[in-house]
Scaffold this motif. Structure first.
Motif, PDB file in Angstrom:
ATOM      1  N   GLN A 163       1.096  14.326  12.690  1.00  0.00           N
ATOM      2  CA  GLN A 163       2.046  13.534  11.899  1.00  0.00           C
ATOM      3  C   GLN A 163       1.911  12.021  13.335  1.00  0.00           C
ATOM      4  N   LYS A 164       1.481  12.127  13.537  1.00  0.00           N
ATOM      5  CA  LYS A 164       1.272  10.983  14.929  1.00  0.00           C
ATOM      6  C   LYS A 164      -0.194  10.648  13.901  1.00  0.00           C
ATOM      7  N   ASP A 165      -0.596  11.082  14.650  1.00  0.00           N
ATOM      8  CA  ASP A 165      -2.489  10.960  13.503  1.00  0.00           C
ATOM      9  C   ASP A 165      -2.314  10.641  12.608  1.00  0.00           C
ATOM     10  N   LEU A 166      -1.221  11.166  11.019  1.00  0.00           N
ATOM     11  CA  LEU A 166      -1.125  10.562  10.321  1.00  0.00           C
ATOM     12  C   LEU A 166      -0.457   9.200   9.838  1.00  0.00           C
ATOM     13  N   VAL A 167       0.222   8.798  11.046  1.00  0.00           N
ATOM     14  CA  VAL A 167       1.196   7.791  10.950  1.00  0.00           C
ATOM     15  C   VAL A 167      -0.218   6.707  11.508  1.00  0.00           C
ATOM     16  N   ALA A 168      -1.252   6.485  12.338  1.00  0.00           N
ATOM     17  CA  ALA A 168      -1.808   5.718  12.870  1.00  0.00           C
ATOM     18  C   ALA A 168      -2.823   6.065  11.474  1.00  0.00           C
ATOM     19  N   ILE A 169      -3.100   6.267  11.139  1.00  0.00           N
ATOM     20  CA  ILE A 169      -4.294   6.633   9.505  1.00  0.00           C
ATOM     21  C   ILE A 169      -3.541   5.692   8.104  1.00  0.00           C
ATOM     22  N   ASP A 170      -2.222   5.620   8.646  1.00  0.00           N
ATOM     23  CA  ASP A 170      -1.582   5.406   7.122  1.00  0.00           C
ATOM     24  C   ASP A 170      -1.373   4.394   7.601  1.00  0.00           C
ATOM     25  N   HIS A 171      -1.229   3.283   8.720  1.00  0.00           N
ATOM     26  CA  HIS A 171      -1.127   1.935   9.209  1.00  0.00           C
ATOM     27  C   HIS A 171      -2.413   0.875   9.507  1.00  0.00           C
ATOM     28  N   ASP A 172      -3.074   2.177   9.385  1.00  0.00           N
ATOM     29  CA  ASP A 172      -5.207   1.759   9.533  1.00  0.00           C
ATOM     30  C   ASP A 172      -5.010   1.185   8.095  1.00  0.00           C
ATOM     31  N   TYR A 173      -4.585   2.228   6.914  1.00  0.00           N
ATOM     32  CA  TYR A 173      -5.055   2.268   5.900  1.00  0.00           C
ATOM     33  C   TYR A 173      -4.221   1.130   5.299  1.00  0.00           C
ATOM     34  N   GLN A 174      -2.619   0.932   5.542  1.00  0.00           N
ATOM     35  CA  GLN A 174      -2.258  -0.203   4.927  1.00  0.00           C
ATOM     36  C   GLN A 174      -2.467  -2.100   5.715  1.00  0.00           C
ATOM     37  N   LEU A 188      -5.538  -6.032   3.373  1.00  0.00           N
ATOM     38  CA  LEU A 188      -6.829  -7.273   3.735  1.00  0.00           C
ATOM     39  C   LEU A 188      -8.150  -7.373   2.239  1.00  0.00           C
ATOM     40  N   TYR A 189      -7.674  -6.107   1.563  1.00  0.00           N
ATOM     41  CA  TYR A 189      -8.185  -6.047   0.014  1.00  0.00           C
ATOM     42  C   TYR A 189      -7.338  -6.495  -0.771  1.00  0.00           C
ATOM     43  N   ASP A 190      -6.366  -7.150  -0.605  1.00  0.00           N
ATOM     44  CA  ASP A 190      -5.683  -7.982  -1.906  1.00  0.00           C
ATOM     45  C   ASP A 190      -5.944  -9.221  -1.304  1.00  0.00           C
ATOM     46  N   TRP A 217     -16.604  -9.539   1.192  1.00  0.00           N
ATOM     47  CA  TRP A 217     -16.275  -9.304   0.234  1.00  0.00           C
ATOM     48  C   TRP A 217     -16.350  -7.626  -0.030  1.00  0.00           C
ATOM     49  N   SER A 218     -17.108  -7.464   0.180  1.00  0.00           N
ATOM     50  CA  SER A 218     -18.332  -5.710  -0.334  1.00  0.00           C
ATOM     51  C   SER A 218     -17.745  -5.246   1.162  1.00  0.00           C
ATOM     52  N   LYS A 219     -18.062  -5.150   2.490  1.00  0.00           N
ATOM     53  CA  LYS A 219     -17.648  -5.377   3.579  1.00  0.00           C
ATOM     54  C   LYS A 219     -15.718  -4.762   3.784  1.00  0.00           C
ATOM     55  N   THR A 220     -15.205  -5.813   2.268  1.00  0.00           N
ATOM     56  CA  THR A 220     -13.237  -5.084   2.334  1.00  0.00           C
ATOM     57  C   THR A 220     -13.379  -4.429   2.115  1.00  0.00           C
ATOM     58  N   GLN A 221     -14.232  -3.859   0.625  1.00  0.00           N
ATOM     59  CA  GLN A 221     -14.014  -3.000  -0.365  1.00  0.00           C
ATOM     60  C   GLN A 221     -14.550  -1.764   0.502  1.00  0.00           C
ATOM     61  N   GLU A 222     -15.124  -2.140   1.282  1.00  0.00           N
ATOM     62  CA  GLU A 222     -15.881  -0.364   1.471  1.00  0.00           C
ATOM     63  C   GLU A 222     -15.119  -0.212   2.855  1.00  0.00           C
ATOM     64  N   ASN A 223     -14.593  -0.952   3.907  1.00  0.00           N
ATOM     65  CA  ASN A 223     -13.266  -0.803   4.517  1.00  0.00           C
ATOM     66  C   ASN A 223     -12.023   0.057   4.128  1.00  0.00           C
ATOM     67  N   GLN A 232     -11.071   3.669   4.411  1.00  0.00           N
ATOM     68  CA  GLN A 232      -9.025   4.181   4.547  1.00  0.00           C
ATOM     69  C   GLN A 232      -9.039   5.196   3.878  1.00  0.00           C
ATOM     70  N   LYS A 233      -8.797   4.704   2.687  1.00  0.00           N
ATOM     71  CA  LYS A 233      -7.871   5.963   1.535  1.00  0.00           C
ATOM     72  C   LYS A 233      -8.681   6.772   1.746  1.00  0.00           C
ATOM     73  N   GLU A 234      -9.887   7.309   1.549  1.00  0.00           N
ATOM     74  CA  GLU A 234     -10.728   8.387   1.876  1.00  0.00           C
ATOM     75  C   GLU A 234     -10.012   9.193   3.224  1.00  0.00           C
ATOM     76  N   ARG A 235     -10.169   8.648   4.311  1.00  0.00           N
ATOM     77  CA  ARG A 235      -9.434   9.158   5.292  1.00  0.00           C
ATOM     78  C   ARG A 235      -8.010   9.617   5.353  1.00  0.00           C
ATOM     79  N   LYS A 236      -7.278   8.701   4.304  1.00  0.00           N
ATOM     80  CA  LYS A 236      -5.925   9.185   4.569  1.00  0.00           C
ATOM     81  C   LYS A 236      -5.882  10.630   3.773  1.00  0.00           C
ATOM     82  N   ASN A 237      -6.414  10.417   2.865  1.00  0.00           N
ATOM     83  CA  ASN A 237      -6.326  11.544   1.698  1.00  0.00           C
ATOM     84  C   ASN A 237      -6.716  12.280   2.593  1.00  0.00           C
ATOM     85  N   ILE A 238      -7.571  12.443   2.939  1.00  0.00           N
ATOM     86  CA  ILE A 238      -8.427  13.885   3.446  1.00  0.00           C
ATOM     87  C   ILE A 238      -7.887  14.198   4.829  1.00  0.00           C
TER      88      ILE A 238
END
Length: 430
Positions: free
Chosen positions: A157-168, A173-175, A191-197, A201-207
């Motif tokens: 759960q702690k890892d998920l909180v950190a990952i969720d923070h990175d995702y946010q 930054l994407y927006d 812009w390409s770097k922002t999209q890739e990051n 983070q989105k796939e990381r969070k889902n996994i």
């Protein structure tokens, strides 16, 4: 004449012997004539001795004479029964050991749960302590395993909180960069770097979320299994601690303690009976019956007992067919409308009815049957009694049922025949 004599005298002796015939008597025929009457006489005596009925003179006052009669025959037996409580329970030793303390005495009235005696067995007690320690250790190990699983979930759960923070952060930054790119303030490369990051983070969070979900499901199964194991161990621990209390023998129910004779220091094996508790609510009769009647005694048969001058009805409630020393047990219950003032140990003579009354030819019982087995009897005719073959049927304590060989009104000798086994006729004298 002289001449004649002279001639005779001058004849030689040899010539006389040769010319004279001597006649000899036949003694063989004489002996035969004497032997025939003697043989016939001996044969007569032998025939008389064989065919003559053996008789014996007895005093009429020394024998018992009864009359064959037609009377109501009731097939019944007399039993000697003892009063016992209607319900009782054996008092068995659960954990074997030696008697250390005795708290009550035989015959005391005890209540359910009351201590009766205490046993001691050091080896068993040591075994209990060892088992208890082992079970407690296993319970603690399971608790630790359960705690580890929960800590694992907490870390995830702690890892998920950190990952969720990175995702946010990546989403924000994407927006922002999306607006800047549309206004042509941000370069295409940034812009390409922002999209890739953001994609990472989105796939990381889902996994991580899927991993945590599967891990939680697996942990739930493990925790459930651990909880079941703990429940079994706690139950075993309770049983173990209960068994430790079995060294204290207590009353399983309220009643009177009987046959309770434990001896201090004596060892008793597990399951051995040291007494009995009788429930003082109703009584029954228990009787021993000869194995001859096993097929004729059944549950429901009625009987009578004499209680203070009154006939009280009883009935067979149970037949225990196990034969010991030629006898089996029968239990009877009282059918009285009123409560009887009975006491354990009292004895009653029970008249148990095996068949209904029927009028038939009967003969009073006597000792003659011991020698004749009911096959023959002496029938009285005037001053004599002659042996006759008979056939007897059922019997009760009073009569034999006559099936053949005797008629109504005939008199017979019913006393013992020990001295008359080879006798055919008894001659009575005063």
């Amino acid at each position: 004449m002289l001449k004649v004599w002279h001639k005779i005298v001058n004849i030689p002796i040899k010539q006389i012997l040769m010319d004279t015939i001597v006649t000899r008597k036949n003694r063989k025929n004489k002996y035969l004539l004497l032997a025939v009457p003697v043989f016939l006489l001996a044969g007569y005596f032998v025939y008389s001795a064989v065919t003559k009925k053996r008789s014996l003179a007895v005093k009429k006052s020394e024998v018992i004479i009864k009359t064959v009669e037609k009377n109501y025959f009731e097939d019944f037996i007399i039993l000697q029964a003892k009063v016992e409580p209607l319900n009782s329970m054996l008092l068995n030793v659960i954990e074997g050991g030696s008697i250390q303390e005795i708290f009550v005495g035989n015959g005391d009235f005890v209540k359910k749960g009351q201590p009766l005696a205490r046993l001691y067995n050091p080896n068993t007690e040591l075994g209990y302590v060892t088992q208890e320690t082992s079970i407690i250790e296993q319970i603690n190990n399971l608790n630790k395993a359960k705690l580890d699983l929960r800590n694992q979930e907490l870390n995830m759960q702690k890892d998920l909180v950190a990952i969720d923070h990175d995702y946010q952060d990546a989403k924000n930054l994407y927006d922002l960069n999306e607006k800047l790119f549309k206004e042509e303030i941000l370069s295409k490369n940034e812009w390409s770097k922002t999209q890739e990051n953001f994609r990472f983070q989105k796939e990381r969070k889902n996994i991580i979320q899927q991993s945590i979900k599967k891990e939680k499901q697996a942990n739930l199964i493990q925790i459930s299994q651990i909880s079941q194991s703990q429940a079994i161990m706690y139950k075993s621990l309770d049983i173990l601690r209960t068994n430790k209390k079995n060294f204290l023998v207590t009353a399983p129910l309220t009643g009177r303690l009987t046959s309770f004779e434990p001896v201090l220091g004596k060892n008793y094996a597990s399951g051995e009976s040291i007494g009995k508790i009788d429930v003082m609510q109703g009584y029954k009769l228990v009787a021993e019956v000869d194995e001859f009647y096993l097929q004729r005694v059944t549950a429901g048969q009625k009987g009578q007992v004499d209680y203070k001058g009154e006939n009280v009805a009883v009935a067979v409630s149970k037949v225990i067919p196990e034969i010991k020393s030629g006898r089996f047990l029968v239990e009877l219950i009282f059918k009285a409308d009123k409560e009887l003032a009975l006491q354990q140990g009292l004895s009653f003579g029970v008249r148990l009815i095996l068949s209904e009354k029927a009028k038939t030819l009967v003969l009073s019982k006597g000792r003659f049957n011991e020698e004749t087995a009911g096959r023959w009897i002496f029938v009285v005719k005037g001053n004599t009694a002659e042996r006759r073959d008979i056939k007897l049927g059922r019997e009760n304590p009073l009569y034999y049922e006559v099936l053949g060989g005797l008629k109504e009104g005939e008199q017979v000798v019913t006393s013992g025949y020990a001295d008359y086994k080879e006798i055919q006729i008894l001659n009575f004298n005063d």
